[in-house]
Design a protein around this motif. Structure first.
Motif, short mmCIF file in Angstrom:
data_model
loop_
_atom_site.label_atom_id
_atom_site.label_comp_id
_atom_site.label_asym_id
_atom_site.label_seq_id
_atom_site.Cartn_x
_atom_site.Cartn_y
_atom_site.Cartn_z
N VAL A 612 0.88 -1.18 0.00
CA VAL A 612 0.00 0.00 0.00
C VAL A 612 0.91 1.22 0.00
CG1 VAL A 612 -1.80 1.28 1.21
CG2 VAL A 612 -1.79 -1.22 1.29
N ILE A 613 0.99 1.91 -1.14
CA ILE A 613 1.93 3.01 -1.30
C ILE A 613 1.17 4.27 -1.70
CG2 ILE A 613 4.02 3.83 -2.46
CD1 ILE A 613 4.41 1.24 -0.83
N PRO A 614 1.20 5.34 -0.87
CA PRO A 614 0.58 6.62 -1.25
C PRO A 614 1.22 7.17 -2.53
CG PRO A 614 1.14 6.58 1.09
CD PRO A 614 1.79 5.38 0.47
N LYS A 615 0.48 7.98 -3.24
CA LYS A 615 0.97 8.49 -4.52
C LYS A 615 2.18 9.39 -4.35
CE LYS A 615 -3.39 8.18 -7.05
NZ LYS A 615 -4.44 8.93 -7.80
N GLU A 616 2.23 10.18 -3.28
CA GLU A 616 3.33 11.11 -3.07
C GLU A 616 3.75 11.11 -1.60
OE1 GLU A 616 2.04 14.93 -4.36
OE2 GLU A 616 2.28 14.49 -6.48
N GLY A 617 5.03 11.51 -1.36
CA GLY A 617 5.47 11.76 0.02
C GLY A 617 6.28 10.66 0.66
N ASP A 638 21.30 -2.94 -0.48
CA ASP A 638 22.19 -3.48 0.53
C ASP A 638 22.11 -2.56 1.74
OD1 ASP A 638 24.31 -4.23 2.16
OD2 ASP A 638 25.70 -4.58 0.50
N ASP A 639 21.45 -3.04 2.81
CA ASP A 639 21.19 -2.15 3.94
C ASP A 639 22.41 -1.97 4.84
OD1 ASP A 639 21.08 -4.65 5.28
OD2 ASP A 639 19.65 -3.87 6.75
N SER A 640 23.58 -2.55 4.47
CA SER A 640 24.81 -2.22 5.20
C SER A 640 25.32 -0.84 4.79
CB SER A 640 25.89 -3.28 4.95
OG SER A 640 26.29 -3.30 3.60
N PHE A 641 24.75 -0.28 3.69
CA PHE A 641 25.01 1.10 3.31
C PHE A 641 24.04 2.02 4.05
CE2 PHE A 641 27.04 -1.12 -0.12
CZ PHE A 641 28.05 -0.28 -0.58
N GLU A 642 24.48 3.24 4.30
CA GLU A 642 23.62 4.21 4.98
C GLU A 642 22.32 4.41 4.20
OE1 GLU A 642 25.29 8.01 6.60
OE2 GLU A 642 23.80 8.91 5.23
N HIS A 643 21.17 4.33 4.91
CA HIS A 643 19.88 4.58 4.27
C HIS A 643 18.96 5.34 5.23
CE1 HIS A 643 19.70 0.61 6.19
NE2 HIS A 643 18.40 0.76 6.34
N GLU A 644 17.97 6.01 4.65
CA GLU A 644 17.11 6.93 5.40
C GLU A 644 15.72 6.90 4.76
OE1 GLU A 644 17.34 11.68 6.75
OE2 GLU A 644 18.68 10.88 5.21
N VAL A 645 14.67 7.08 5.57
CA VAL A 645 13.29 6.98 5.06
C VAL A 645 12.48 8.19 5.52
CG1 VAL A 645 11.16 5.63 5.08
CG2 VAL A 645 13.38 4.45 5.06
N TRP A 646 11.65 8.72 4.59
CA TRP A 646 10.69 9.79 4.89
C TRP A 646 9.29 9.32 4.54
CZ3 TRP A 646 15.30 10.38 2.39
CH2 TRP A 646 16.24 11.26 2.93
N GLN A 647 8.34 9.60 5.43
CA GLN A 647 6.92 9.32 5.15
C GLN A 647 6.15 10.61 5.39
OE1 GLN A 647 3.94 9.01 4.76
NE2 GLN A 647 2.96 7.13 5.48
N ASP A 648 6.00 11.39 4.33
CA ASP A 648 5.32 12.69 4.43
C ASP A 648 3.99 12.68 3.67
OD1 ASP A 648 7.46 13.79 5.88
OD2 ASP A 648 8.59 14.16 4.04
N ALA A 649 3.44 11.47 3.45
CA ALA A 649 2.18 11.35 2.73
C ALA A 649 0.99 11.64 3.67
CB ALA A 649 2.06 9.95 2.13
N GLU A 650 -0.22 11.49 3.13
CA GLU A 650 -1.42 11.75 3.93
C GLU A 650 -2.02 10.46 4.49
OE1 GLU A 650 -4.06 13.98 1.49
OE2 GLU A 650 -2.78 15.79 1.48
N SER A 651 -1.49 9.31 4.08
CA SER A 651 -2.00 8.03 4.58
C SER A 651 -0.83 7.08 4.83
CB SER A 651 -2.98 7.41 3.58
OG SER A 651 -2.33 7.20 2.33
N TYR A 652 -1.13 5.91 5.43
CA TYR A 652 -0.06 4.98 5.81
C TYR A 652 0.58 4.32 4.59
CZ TYR A 652 -3.39 1.12 5.05
OH TYR A 652 -4.27 0.23 4.49
N ARG A 653 1.80 3.83 4.82
CA ARG A 653 2.54 3.07 3.81
C ARG A 653 2.79 1.67 4.36
NH1 ARG A 653 8.63 2.33 4.26
NH2 ARG A 653 7.56 0.95 5.72
N LEU A 654 2.43 0.62 3.54
CA LEU A 654 2.63 -0.78 3.96
C LEU A 654 3.53 -1.47 2.93
CD1 LEU A 654 1.86 -3.15 5.89
CD2 LEU A 654 -0.02 -3.66 4.30
N ILE A 655 4.63 -2.08 3.41
CA ILE A 655 5.51 -2.85 2.53
C ILE A 655 5.78 -4.22 3.17
CG2 ILE A 655 6.62 -0.80 1.54
CD1 ILE A 655 9.05 -1.39 3.36
N PHE A 656 6.33 -5.14 2.36
CA PHE A 656 6.72 -6.46 2.84
C PHE A 656 8.23 -6.59 2.66
CE2 PHE A 656 6.79 -11.24 2.34
CZ PHE A 656 6.38 -11.52 3.64
#
Length: 676
Positions: A612-617, A638-656
């Protein structure tokens, strides 16, 4: 006649030369045959003679120590070489020592006078030759000297700037390395060998440009290398490393000095690697002299060595017991108590007996309350059982006694950061690393200092990451995992074809709606199975997870809620058997920001299937590239590299999320690598 032993009147006055030779040969032959007869007919019992000589030596040694005890000058309870040195200094005419010294001084004085007279003659000749030179030459020489002085001054300034290890040159190196990584995204890390380090591995070198070993798995104590004497301490001054050596530890009590030759013979066997022979020798000494602390300590060391050779935990436990026995004996030198208990605690930690090790360390601190190094080790002992509160108290006590103790500072800063006291942790971590004290040059401290600075918005973080990379703790400035296998292909983003797991990716993308619907059903239940993220990775917001597999182990209860999804995954052992990863649903609500961070190991790759992925944000950054999720599509990084996440949408985001083994790991490595 005179020549052959006679006189001029014909009378003999002694033996001739030939007669003398004849008698000499007769006597020599008699001696040889007598020796043969003694040996052949066993006329002498040599074993009895040797035994008596041995007893005589012991008795004589004890008698002498008793008689000479009155001459004990250094207060150690017996008469030895040190006492003799003191006495020689006291008695004015012993061995005519003063007269010898005076004679030497007199001869040296004459030699110096002769050299000075020659020097004066040479100076006069040089003055004559210099008179011909004009004033211009002198001016030129002065100018040259001034230039040289200026150059030396500039060089001294540059050297001073290098001391801190975080100057502009480091910054330029960082920029260069970053740009190189951006171009091809690939970093080759090395050979096929895991660089995870267990507690107490090697002592760190402090040269600012020197690459160091990788990080230990647990917080380390000061004694990080068994082969290095604990008496050594390194200091960094003006970019150079100096070594300060303390006195050699005294391991022999009064009695052990009388059997030193036998102890040395057994120890020589151990140092030559003849472990079994050494153990037998020390066991014989313990049986013969049960009150000898040094003999029992040698037995413990031999058992320790044999345990390593045999890879036997049972033998290692025997060594631990023997180390403990040493301390219980009477008249044990304090240095021997320290070595025995430190090694006992270390071996207990190696076997995973952390609470037993803690008891041993507490005993050390009680016996030697002024030794801050033992308190530091005790703090590590508390950290190993997860008791941060008591560890914090210990390090506060150390810093009250020794405010500049770098080891205590980095560990205290480590604890403060774990308590989310980010700003408070920074000066302790930074000053501790800058101290260069043994035990401070550890990848985890560079990792957490950089992370704390990032969270405070300070770009100095990357200078510390760069230094950690130069010291060999990180594979690169961006790839900062601490439990690594060398030689694996390293790049931030991957395609399905590059991984070789195309069947798994196709199956996930084909069945994404099934996976989504089972996840939504779990979310809709009154008693939510989604648990909040608990690794302190969020700056703000709401982020929860529902885990199906952890460290290669299936969560049977969780799979009952999503049976079709779990059945689908059972076909792919690269995922379900990945003992360094997880398989889970991840839900993130609006207004969430996940701090820049890295995973623990380079042995896995991470797949994100959009459900479930919002269109933007919503976006994710890995290294220096941002990407967006799409419903029904898999992202691989490869998550041994630095990574960062933003969730600025209007609804939730669901991933597997599905973690898989790095494709270049061998089957053997996948079976034997410890779980994370």
């Amino acid at each position: 006649e005179t020549k052959h032993g006679g006189s001029k009147n014909g009378k003999k006055e002694g033996l001739s030369g030939s007669s003398f030779f004849t008698w000499f040969m007769v006597i020599a032959l008699l001696g040889v045959w007598t020796s043969v007869a003694v040996v052949w007919f066993e006329l002498v019992d040599y074993e009895e003679v040797l035994a008596k000589a041995k007893d005589f030596r012991y008795n004589l040694s004890e008698v002498l120590q008793g008689k000479l005890g009155i001459y004990d000058a250094d207060g150690d309870g017996d008469f030895d070489v040190e006492d003799a040195k003191v006495l020689l200094g006291k008695y004015k005419y012993s061995f005519s020592l003063l007269s010898i010294k005076e004679a030497i001084k007199e001869s040296l004085k004459k030699l110096r006078e002769k050299q000075e007279s020659k020097k004066e003659e040479n100076e006069e000749e040089k003055k004559k030759t210099r008179k011909g030179k004009d004033a211009t030459d002198r001016k030129d020489k002065k100018a040259v000297d001034m230039n040289k002085l200026k150059k030396d001054s500039d060089k001294a300034k540059r050297d001073k700037g290098k001391e801190k290890g975080l100057d502009k040159s480091v910054k330029s190196k960082e920029t260069t390395k970053k740009s190189a990584n951006e171009k091809d995204g690939t970093v080759q890390v090395g050979k096929d060998k895991e660089t995870k380090k267990v507690t107490r591995k090697k002592r760190n070198k402090q040269s600012s440009c020197l690459k160091e070993r990788s990080v230990p798995a647990q917080p380390t104590s000061r004694e990080s290398e068994e082969t290095v004497q604990p008496a050594e301490k390194s200091y960094v001054e003006s970019g150079k490393t100096f070594s300060k050596k303390k006195k050699k530890p005294k391991l022999l009590n009064k009695f052990d000095k009388t059997i030193k030759a036998e102890l040395d013979a057994a120890e020589k066997l151990r140092k030559k690697g003849k472990v079994e022979e050494a153990l037998r020798a020390f066991e014989a000494l313990v049986n013969q002299y049960p009150q000898s602390p040094r003999a029992r300590y040698g037995k413990a060391q031999s058992e320790d060595d044999l345990a390593e050779k045999m890879r036997s935990n049972e033998m290692l436990q025997q060594a631990i017991n023997t180390y403990d026995e040493v301390v219980s004996l009477p008249n044990v030198p304090s240095d021997l108590i320290k070595l025995s208990l430190k090694r006992e605690a270390d071996r207990q930690q190696f076997l995973g007996r952390m609470r037993g090790s803690l008891v041993t360390l507490q005993k050390l601190v009680q016996l030697f309350p002024t030794e801050t190094s033992f308190k530091n080790d005790l703090g590590v002992g508390y950290l190993l059982i997860g008791d941060n509160s008591n560890a914090k108290k210990v390090y506060e006590e150390v810093l009250s006694l020794a405010p500049n103790d770098g080891f205590a500072k980095v560990h205290y800063g480590f604890i403060l950061k774990a308590e989310n006291k980010i700003a408070e942790s920074i000066p302790y971590l930074q000053e501790g690393l800058e101290s260069g004290d043994p035990g401070t040059d550890d990848g985890r401290f560079y990792f957490h200092l950089g992370d704390a600075l990032q969270r405070m918005g300070d770009k100095e973080a990357y200078k510390w990451y760069e230094l950690g990379y130069q010291r060999g703790h990180f594979a690169s400035v961006w790839q900062r995992s601490l439990y690594n296998v060398k030689g694996l292909k390293a790049q931030p983003w991957w395609t399905a074809r590059e991984t070789g797991y195309t069947e798994l990716v196709k199956s996930l993308e084909k069945n994404w709606k099934l996976i989504r619907d089972e996840g939504l059903a779990v979310m809709d239940k009154k008693r939510s199975l989604f648990l909040p993220e608990d690794e302190n990775l969020r700056e703000k917001g709401d982020w929860s997870q529902f885990t199906l597999w952890q460290q290669g182990r299936k969560n049977e209860n969780a799979c009952k809620s999503v049976p079709k999804t779990c059945a689908l995954l059972e076909r792919f052992p690269e995922a379900t058997g990945c003992r360094r990863g997880q398989i889970k649903y991840s839900i993130m609500h609006p207004g969430t920001h996940v701090w820049p961070h890295t995973g623990p190991t380079n042995c896995r790759l991470r797949m994100h299937l959009g459900l479930v992925i919002p269109k933007e944000g919503c976006r994710i950054r890995c290294a220096q590239e941002n990407r967006d999720w799409e419903e029904g599509k898999v992202l691989i990084f490869d998550d041994s590299f630095e990574h960062e996440v933003w969730q600025d949408a209007e609804s939730y985001r669901l991933i597997f999320i599905v973690d898989v083994w790095h494709p270049e790991l061998t089957a053997q490595q996948r079976r034997t690598l410890p779980a994370i």
